[in-house]
Motif scaffolding. Structure first.
Motif, PDB file in Angstrom:
ATOM      1  N   PHE A  26       0.607  -1.099   0.183  1.00  0.00           N
ATOM      2  CA  PHE A  26       0.345  -0.200  -0.200  1.00  0.00           C
ATOM      3  C   PHE A  26       0.422   1.373  -0.109  1.00  0.00           C
ATOM      4  O   PHE A  26       1.081   2.366  -0.006  1.00  0.00           O
ATOM      5  CB  PHE A  26      -0.859   0.428   1.484  1.00  0.00           C
ATOM      6  CG  PHE A  26      -1.577  -0.881   0.788  1.00  0.00           C
ATOM      7  CD1 PHE A  26      -3.155  -1.029   0.389  1.00  0.00           C
ATOM      8  CD2 PHE A  26      -2.242  -2.139   2.030  1.00  0.00           C
ATOM      9  CE1 PHE A  26      -3.796  -1.907   0.580  1.00  0.00           C
ATOM     10  CE2 PHE A  26      -2.329  -3.278   2.028  1.00  0.00           C
ATOM     11  CZ  PHE A  26      -3.788  -3.443   1.154  1.00  0.00           C
ATOM     12  N   GLY A  27       1.825   0.989   0.496  1.00  0.00           N
ATOM     13  CA  GLY A  27       3.061   2.548   0.546  1.00  0.00           C
ATOM     14  C   GLY A  27       2.735   2.997  -0.999  1.00  0.00           C
ATOM     15  O   GLY A  27       2.871   2.609  -2.257  1.00  0.00           O
ATOM     16  N   LEU A  28       2.656   4.356  -1.177  1.00  0.00           N
ATOM     17  CA  LEU A  28       2.813   4.767  -2.343  1.00  0.00           C
ATOM     18  C   LEU A  28       4.438   5.533  -2.293  1.00  0.00           C
ATOM     19  O   LEU A  28       5.462   5.506  -1.776  1.00  0.00           O
ATOM     20  CB  LEU A  28       2.174   6.265  -2.220  1.00  0.00           C
ATOM     21  CG  LEU A  28       0.885   6.050  -2.163  1.00  0.00           C
ATOM     22  CD1 LEU A  28       0.317   7.528  -1.182  1.00  0.00           C
ATOM     23  CD2 LEU A  28       0.082   6.001  -3.059  1.00  0.00           C
ATOM     24  N   GLU A  29       5.062   4.968  -3.445  1.00  0.00           N
ATOM     25  CA  GLU A  29       6.158   5.610  -4.292  1.00  0.00           C
ATOM     26  C   GLU A  29       6.340   6.838  -5.559  1.00  0.00           C
ATOM     27  O   GLU A  29       5.495   6.859  -5.697  1.00  0.00           O
ATOM     28  CB  GLU A  29       6.804   4.598  -4.441  1.00  0.00           C
ATOM     29  CG  GLU A  29       7.438   3.738  -3.765  1.00  0.00           C
ATOM     30  CD  GLU A  29       7.942   2.282  -4.552  1.00  0.00           C
ATOM     31  OE1 GLU A  29       8.952   2.270  -5.782  1.00  0.00           O
ATOM     32  OE2 GLU A  29       8.500   1.341  -3.446  1.00  0.00           O
ATOM     33  N   PHE A  30       6.716   7.743  -5.391  1.00  0.00           N
ATOM     34  CA  PHE A  30       7.345   9.016  -5.875  1.00  0.00           C
ATOM     35  C   PHE A  30       8.512   8.669  -6.705  1.00  0.00           C
ATOM     36  O   PHE A  30       9.629   8.607  -5.877  1.00  0.00           O
ATOM     37  CB  PHE A  30       7.225  10.462  -5.631  1.00  0.00           C
ATOM     38  CG  PHE A  30       7.026  11.356  -6.557  1.00  0.00           C
ATOM     39  CD1 PHE A  30       6.775  11.447  -7.111  1.00  0.00           C
ATOM     40  CD2 PHE A  30       8.886  11.856  -6.685  1.00  0.00           C
ATOM     41  CE1 PHE A  30       5.863  12.623  -7.919  1.00  0.00           C
ATOM     42  CE2 PHE A  30       8.695  12.871  -7.603  1.00  0.00           C
ATOM     43  CZ  PHE A  30       7.056  13.028  -8.247  1.00  0.00           C
ATOM     44  N   ARG A  31       8.506   8.529  -8.030  1.00  0.00           N
ATOM     45  CA  ARG A  31       9.063   8.237  -9.217  1.00  0.00           C
ATOM     46  C   ARG A  31       8.893   9.650 -10.327  1.00  0.00           C
ATOM     47  O   ARG A  31       7.589  10.168 -10.721  1.00  0.00           O
ATOM     48  CB  ARG A  31       8.962   6.965  -9.790  1.00  0.00           C
ATOM     49  CG  ARG A  31       9.091   5.710  -8.728  1.00  0.00           C
ATOM     50  CD  ARG A  31       9.827   4.258  -9.362  1.00  0.00           C
ATOM     51  NE  ARG A  31       9.451   3.189  -8.563  1.00  0.00           N
ATOM     52  CZ  ARG A  31       9.762   2.245  -8.994  1.00  0.00           C
ATOM     53  NH1 ARG A  31      10.059   1.483 -10.100  1.00  0.00           N
ATOM     54  NH2 ARG A  31       9.627   1.150  -7.695  1.00  0.00           N
ATOM     55  N   VAL A  32      10.361   9.885 -11.055  1.00  0.00           N
ATOM     56  CA  VAL A  32      10.096  10.528 -12.144  1.00  0.00           C
ATOM     57  C   VAL A  32      10.177   9.653 -13.473  1.00  0.00           C
ATOM     58  O   VAL A  32      11.387   8.730 -13.973  1.00  0.00           O
ATOM     59  CB  VAL A  32      11.323  11.550 -12.042  1.00  0.00           C
ATOM     60  CG1 VAL A  32      11.234  13.050 -12.725  1.00  0.00           C
ATOM     61  CG2 VAL A  32      10.865  12.589 -11.102  1.00  0.00           C
ATOM     62  N   VAL A  33       9.755   9.817 -14.301  1.00  0.00           N
ATOM     63  CA  VAL A  33       9.475   8.278 -15.383  1.00  0.00           C
ATOM     64  C   VAL A  33       9.797   9.542 -17.018  1.00  0.00           C
ATOM     65  O   VAL A  33       8.979  10.409 -17.005  1.00  0.00           O
ATOM     66  CB  VAL A  33       8.571   7.625 -15.911  1.00  0.00           C
ATOM     67  CG1 VAL A  33       8.450   6.923 -17.294  1.00  0.00           C
ATOM     68  CG2 VAL A  33       8.202   7.177 -14.646  1.00  0.00           C
ATOM     69  N   ALA A  34      10.857   9.240 -18.033  1.00  0.00           N
ATOM     70  CA  ALA A  34      11.341  10.635 -17.769  1.00  0.00           C
ATOM     71  C   ALA A  34      11.173   9.660 -19.497  1.00  0.00           C
ATOM     72  O   ALA A  34      11.311   8.329 -19.359  1.00  0.00           O
ATOM     73  CB  ALA A  34      12.554  10.950 -17.857  1.00  0.00           C
ATOM     74  N   ARG A  35      10.703   9.931 -20.975  1.00  0.00           N
ATOM     75  CA  ARG A  35      10.394   9.599 -22.248  1.00  0.00           C
ATOM     76  C   ARG A  35      10.584  10.324 -23.327  1.00  0.00           C
ATOM     77  O   ARG A  35       9.147  11.598 -23.016  1.00  0.00           O
ATOM     78  CB  ARG A  35       9.508   8.535 -22.127  1.00  0.00           C
ATOM     79  CG  ARG A  35       9.700   8.405 -23.673  1.00  0.00           C
ATOM     80  CD  ARG A  35       8.657   6.952 -23.458  1.00  0.00           C
ATOM     81  NE  ARG A  35       8.541   5.925 -24.943  1.00  0.00           N
ATOM     82  CZ  ARG A  35       9.468   5.509 -25.717  1.00  0.00           C
ATOM     83  NH1 ARG A  35      10.563   5.905 -25.549  1.00  0.00           N
ATOM     84  NH2 ARG A  35       9.137   5.225 -27.282  1.00  0.00           N
ATOM     85  N   GLY A  36      11.224  10.385 -24.363  1.00  0.00           N
ATOM     86  CA  GLY A  36      11.289  11.812 -25.237  1.00  0.00           C
ATOM     87  C   GLY A  36      10.719  13.120 -24.836  1.00  0.00           C
ATOM     88  O   GLY A  36      10.630  13.718 -25.651  1.00  0.00           O
ATOM     89  N   GLY A  37      11.624  13.176 -24.249  1.00  0.00           N
ATOM     90  CA  GLY A  37      11.989  14.299 -23.697  1.00  0.00           C
ATOM     91  C   GLY A  37      11.222  14.420 -22.545  1.00  0.00           C
ATOM     92  O   GLY A  37      11.035  15.930 -22.108  1.00  0.00           O
ATOM     93  N   ILE A  38      10.052  13.988 -22.129  1.00  0.00           N
ATOM     94  CA  ILE A  38       9.220  14.305 -21.149  1.00  0.00           C
ATOM     95  C   ILE A  38       9.452  13.767 -20.083  1.00  0.00           C
ATOM     96  O   ILE A  38       9.340  12.737 -19.767  1.00  0.00           O
ATOM     97  CB  ILE A  38       7.733  13.847 -21.714  1.00  0.00           C
ATOM     98  CG1 ILE A  38       7.582  14.443 -23.517  1.00  0.00           C
ATOM     99  CG2 ILE A  38       6.560  14.233 -20.932  1.00  0.00           C
ATOM    100  CD1 ILE A  38       6.346  13.742 -24.045  1.00  0.00           C
ATOM    101  N   ARG A  39       9.348  14.398 -19.025  1.00  0.00           N
ATOM    102  CA  ARG A  39       9.173  14.406 -17.783  1.00  0.00           C
ATOM    103  C   ARG A  39       7.896  14.156 -17.281  1.00  0.00           C
ATOM    104  O   ARG A  39       7.361  14.928 -17.009  1.00  0.00           O
ATOM    105  CB  ARG A  39      10.230  15.287 -16.878  1.00  0.00           C
ATOM    106  CG  ARG A  39      11.560  14.671 -17.340  1.00  0.00           C
ATOM    107  CD  ARG A  39      12.711  15.795 -16.686  1.00  0.00           C
ATOM    108  NE  ARG A  39      13.140  15.797 -15.182  1.00  0.00           N
ATOM    109  CZ  ARG A  39      13.628  14.953 -14.902  1.00  0.00           C
ATOM    110  NH1 ARG A  39      14.796  13.769 -15.520  1.00  0.00           N
ATOM    111  NH2 ARG A  39      13.760  14.519 -13.115  1.00  0.00           N
TER     112      ARG A  39
END
Length: 215
Positions: A26-39
Protein backbone atom coordinates in the motif's frame (compact mmCIF):
# COMPACT_ATOMS: atom_id res chain seq x y z
CA UNK A 1 -22.08 -14.53 20.49
CA UNK A 2 -23.33 -16.14 17.28
CA UNK A 3 -22.86 -12.86 15.41
CA UNK A 4 -19.27 -12.64 16.60
CA UNK A 5 -18.62 -16.27 15.61
CA UNK A 6 -20.17 -15.64 12.21
CA UNK A 7 -18.04 -12.54 11.71
CA UNK A 8 -14.91 -14.51 12.65
CA UNK A 9 -15.89 -17.28 10.21
CA UNK A 10 -16.48 -14.79 7.39
CA UNK A 11 -13.10 -13.20 8.04
CA UNK A 12 -11.43 -16.63 8.01
CA UNK A 13 -13.13 -17.44 4.69
CA UNK A 14 -11.82 -14.22 3.20
CA UNK A 15 -8.32 -15.02 4.41
CA UNK A 16 -8.51 -18.38 2.70
CA UNK A 17 -9.94 -17.04 -0.55
CA UNK A 18 -7.74 -13.99 -1.04
CA UNK A 19 -3.95 -13.90 -1.37
CA UNK A 20 -2.13 -12.19 1.51
CA UNK A 21 -1.48 -8.47 1.05
CA UNK A 22 1.65 -7.03 2.64
CA UNK A 23 1.54 -3.61 4.26
CA UNK A 24 4.30 -2.35 1.98
CA UNK A 25 2.08 -3.02 -1.06
CA UNK A 26 0.00 0.00 0.00
CA UNK A 27 3.00 2.29 0.35
CA UNK A 28 3.08 5.14 -2.17
CA UNK A 29 6.26 5.68 -4.14
CA UNK A 30 7.05 8.81 -6.14
CA UNK A 31 9.11 8.32 -9.27
CA UNK A 32 10.07 10.55 -12.17
CA UNK A 33 9.68 8.77 -15.50
CA UNK A 34 11.29 10.37 -18.53
CA UNK A 35 10.72 9.50 -22.18
CA UNK A 36 11.05 11.47 -25.38
CA UNK A 37 12.03 14.59 -23.51
CA UNK A 38 8.90 14.43 -21.35
CA UNK A 39 9.35 14.02 -17.60
CA UNK A 40 6.41 12.81 -15.56
CA UNK A 41 6.28 12.73 -11.78
CA UNK A 42 4.05 9.83 -10.74
CA UNK A 43 2.97 8.61 -7.32
CA UNK A 44 1.74 5.00 -7.23
CA UNK A 45 1.44 2.15 -4.76
CA UNK A 46 4.42 -0.18 -4.86
CA UNK A 47 2.33 -3.05 -6.15
CA UNK A 48 1.49 -1.06 -9.29
CA UNK A 49 5.15 -0.18 -9.87
CA UNK A 50 5.90 -3.90 -9.62
CA UNK A 51 3.10 -4.67 -12.06
CA UNK A 52 4.46 -2.09 -14.51
CA UNK A 53 7.95 -3.59 -14.21
CA UNK A 54 6.64 -7.09 -14.94
CA UNK A 55 4.59 -5.84 -17.90
CA UNK A 56 7.64 -4.04 -19.30
CA UNK A 57 9.79 -7.17 -18.94
CA UNK A 58 7.21 -9.31 -20.75
CA UNK A 59 6.91 -6.78 -23.57
CA UNK A 60 10.67 -6.18 -23.69
CA UNK A 61 10.29 -2.44 -23.26
CA UNK A 62 10.81 0.17 -20.53
CA UNK A 63 8.39 1.40 -17.92
CA UNK A 64 8.66 4.81 -19.57
CA UNK A 65 7.47 3.38 -22.89
CA UNK A 66 4.46 1.81 -21.17
CA UNK A 67 3.52 4.98 -19.34
CA UNK A 68 3.94 6.99 -22.55
CA UNK A 69 1.52 4.65 -24.33
CA UNK A 70 -0.97 4.80 -21.45
CA UNK A 71 -0.77 8.59 -21.36
CA UNK A 72 -1.44 8.85 -25.10
CA UNK A 73 -4.36 6.41 -25.12
CA UNK A 74 -6.00 7.88 -22.01
CA UNK A 75 -5.30 11.56 -22.57
CA UNK A 76 -9.00 12.40 -22.33
CA UNK A 77 -9.28 11.21 -18.74
CA UNK A 78 -6.76 13.72 -17.42
CA UNK A 79 -5.82 11.34 -14.60
CA UNK A 80 -2.66 9.45 -15.49
CA UNK A 81 -2.30 7.54 -12.22
CA UNK A 82 -5.84 6.16 -12.49
CA UNK A 83 -5.19 5.20 -16.12
CA UNK A 84 -2.00 3.38 -15.07
CA UNK A 85 -3.85 1.45 -12.38
CA UNK A 86 -6.58 0.46 -14.83
CA UNK A 87 -3.97 -0.58 -17.42
CA UNK A 88 -2.19 -2.73 -14.83
CA UNK A 89 -5.42 -4.43 -13.76
CA UNK A 90 -6.48 -4.99 -17.37
CA UNK A 91 -3.06 -6.43 -18.23
CA UNK A 92 -3.21 -8.83 -15.29
CA UNK A 93 -6.78 -9.86 -16.17
CA UNK A 94 -5.79 -10.55 -19.80
CA UNK A 95 -2.75 -12.54 -18.69
CA UNK A 96 -4.85 -14.52 -16.22
CA UNK A 97 -7.42 -15.34 -18.93
CA UNK A 98 -4.67 -16.53 -21.26
CA UNK A 99 -3.14 -18.71 -18.54
CA UNK A 100 -6.53 -20.22 -17.69
CA UNK A 101 -7.08 -21.11 -21.33
CA UNK A 102 -3.68 -22.79 -21.45
CA UNK A 103 -4.04 -24.45 -18.05
CA UNK A 104 -6.91 -26.78 -18.88
CA UNK A 105 -7.61 -30.43 -19.48
CA UNK A 106 -8.17 -29.53 -23.16
CA UNK A 107 -4.56 -28.33 -23.40
CA UNK A 108 -3.35 -31.53 -21.75
CA UNK A 109 -5.38 -33.64 -24.19
CA UNK A 110 -3.92 -31.70 -27.12
CA UNK A 111 -0.36 -32.27 -25.86
CA UNK A 112 -0.99 -35.99 -25.43
CA UNK A 113 -2.59 -36.27 -28.87
CA UNK A 114 0.48 -34.64 -30.41
CA UNK A 115 2.81 -37.15 -28.74
CA UNK A 116 3.72 -40.15 -30.95
CA UNK A 117 4.50 -42.41 -27.97
CA UNK A 118 2.02 -43.77 -25.40
CA UNK A 119 1.05 -41.06 -22.92
CA UNK A 120 -1.67 -40.31 -20.40
CA UNK A 121 -2.71 -37.82 -17.72
CA UNK A 122 -2.89 -39.00 -14.14
CA UNK A 123 -4.70 -37.62 -11.07
CA UNK A 124 -3.22 -37.83 -7.59
CA UNK A 125 -5.57 -40.79 -6.97
CA UNK A 126 -3.78 -42.61 -9.85
CA UNK A 127 -6.93 -42.33 -11.94
CA UNK A 128 -6.18 -42.02 -15.66
CA UNK A 129 -8.08 -38.94 -16.85
CA UNK A 130 -7.18 -38.86 -20.53
CA UNK A 131 -4.78 -40.64 -22.88
CA UNK A 132 -3.66 -40.74 -26.49
CA UNK A 133 -4.16 -43.31 -29.24
CA UNK A 134 -0.69 -44.95 -28.85
CA UNK A 135 -1.43 -45.63 -25.16
CA UNK A 136 -4.80 -47.11 -26.06
CA UNK A 137 -3.09 -49.32 -28.66
CA UNK A 138 -0.48 -50.39 -26.08
CA UNK A 139 -3.22 -51.40 -23.66
CA UNK A 140 -5.16 -53.29 -26.33
CA UNK A 141 -2.00 -55.13 -27.40
CA UNK A 142 -0.75 -56.04 -23.93
CA UNK A 143 -4.08 -56.39 -22.13
CA UNK A 144 -6.65 -57.57 -24.67
CA UNK A 145 -9.16 -58.23 -21.89
CA UNK A 146 -9.72 -54.46 -21.60
CA UNK A 147 -12.78 -53.26 -23.58
CA UNK A 148 -11.69 -51.79 -26.90
CA UNK A 149 -13.86 -48.67 -26.66
CA UNK A 150 -12.20 -47.24 -23.54
CA UNK A 151 -8.77 -48.19 -22.17
CA UNK A 152 -9.68 -46.93 -18.71
CA UNK A 153 -12.36 -49.54 -17.96
CA UNK A 154 -11.17 -52.15 -15.46
CA UNK A 155 -7.61 -50.89 -15.82
CA UNK A 156 -5.38 -50.89 -12.72
CA UNK A 157 -2.25 -48.77 -12.50
CA UNK A 158 0.62 -48.96 -10.00
CA UNK A 159 3.73 -46.76 -9.91
CA UNK A 160 7.10 -47.62 -8.37
CA UNK A 161 7.07 -44.07 -6.94
CA UNK A 162 3.92 -42.74 -5.36
CA UNK A 163 2.39 -39.61 -6.84
CA UNK A 164 3.28 -37.42 -3.83
CA UNK A 165 6.95 -38.40 -4.17
CA UNK A 166 6.91 -37.57 -7.87
CA UNK A 167 5.53 -34.09 -7.18
CA UNK A 168 8.15 -33.61 -4.46
CA UNK A 169 10.94 -34.57 -6.87
CA UNK A 170 9.55 -32.22 -9.52
CA UNK A 171 9.62 -29.41 -6.96
CA UNK A 172 13.18 -30.27 -5.97
CA UNK A 173 14.70 -30.66 -9.46
CA UNK A 174 13.20 -27.67 -11.25
CA UNK A 175 10.42 -29.64 -12.95
CA UNK A 176 12.83 -31.97 -14.77
CA UNK A 177 10.99 -35.19 -15.75
CA UNK A 178 10.91 -37.94 -13.12
CA UNK A 179 11.44 -41.49 -14.38
CA UNK A 180 9.62 -44.35 -12.69
CA UNK A 181 8.48 -47.86 -13.38
CA UNK A 182 4.81 -48.68 -13.66
CA UNK A 183 2.50 -51.67 -13.98
CA UNK A 184 -0.89 -51.67 -15.66
CA UNK A 185 -3.17 -54.61 -15.30
CA UNK A 186 -6.61 -55.94 -16.15
CA UNK A 187 -7.92 -59.19 -14.78
CA UNK A 188 -4.95 -61.54 -14.44
CA UNK A 189 -2.81 -59.85 -17.08
CA UNK A 190 -0.02 -57.38 -16.27
CA UNK A 191 2.29 -55.13 -18.26
CA UNK A 192 5.39 -53.47 -16.79
CA UNK A 193 7.03 -50.43 -18.35
CA UNK A 194 8.92 -47.21 -17.72
CA UNK A 195 7.64 -43.67 -17.99
CA UNK A 196 8.70 -40.06 -17.55
CA UNK A 197 6.36 -37.97 -15.43
CA UNK A 198 6.00 -34.19 -15.61
CA UNK A 199 3.63 -31.75 -13.97
CA UNK A 200 0.59 -31.01 -16.14
CA UNK A 201 -0.02 -27.32 -16.96
CA UNK A 202 -3.23 -26.93 -14.96
CA UNK A 203 -4.06 -24.56 -12.12
CA UNK A 204 -5.90 -27.13 -10.03
CA UNK A 205 -5.98 -29.91 -9.13
CA UNK A 206 -2.39 -31.04 -9.60
CA UNK A 207 -2.07 -33.60 -12.38
CA UNK A 208 0.77 -35.56 -13.93
CA UNK A 209 1.45 -36.22 -17.59
CA UNK A 210 3.12 -39.60 -18.11
CA UNK A 211 5.08 -40.52 -21.24
CA UNK A 212 5.89 -44.21 -21.71
CA UNK A 213 9.39 -44.85 -23.07
CA UNK A 214 10.06 -48.52 -22.43
CA UNK A 215 8.57 -51.84 -21.49
Amino acid sequence: MSGSASSHSDRADRERLLPPVAAEDFGLEFRVVARGGIRRGIRLERTFWLSLKQMAERRKCTIGMLIDEIAESQAQTGNLTSAIRVACMRGLADENLTLRRLASINTISAILLACPSPAFALASSKKILTFNAPFQQLVKRQLPIVPSDDARHDLKLALDLNVADIFARLDANGEAPVATGFVIGAGERRYRGQLNAVRAPVLEPELLMAFVFGG
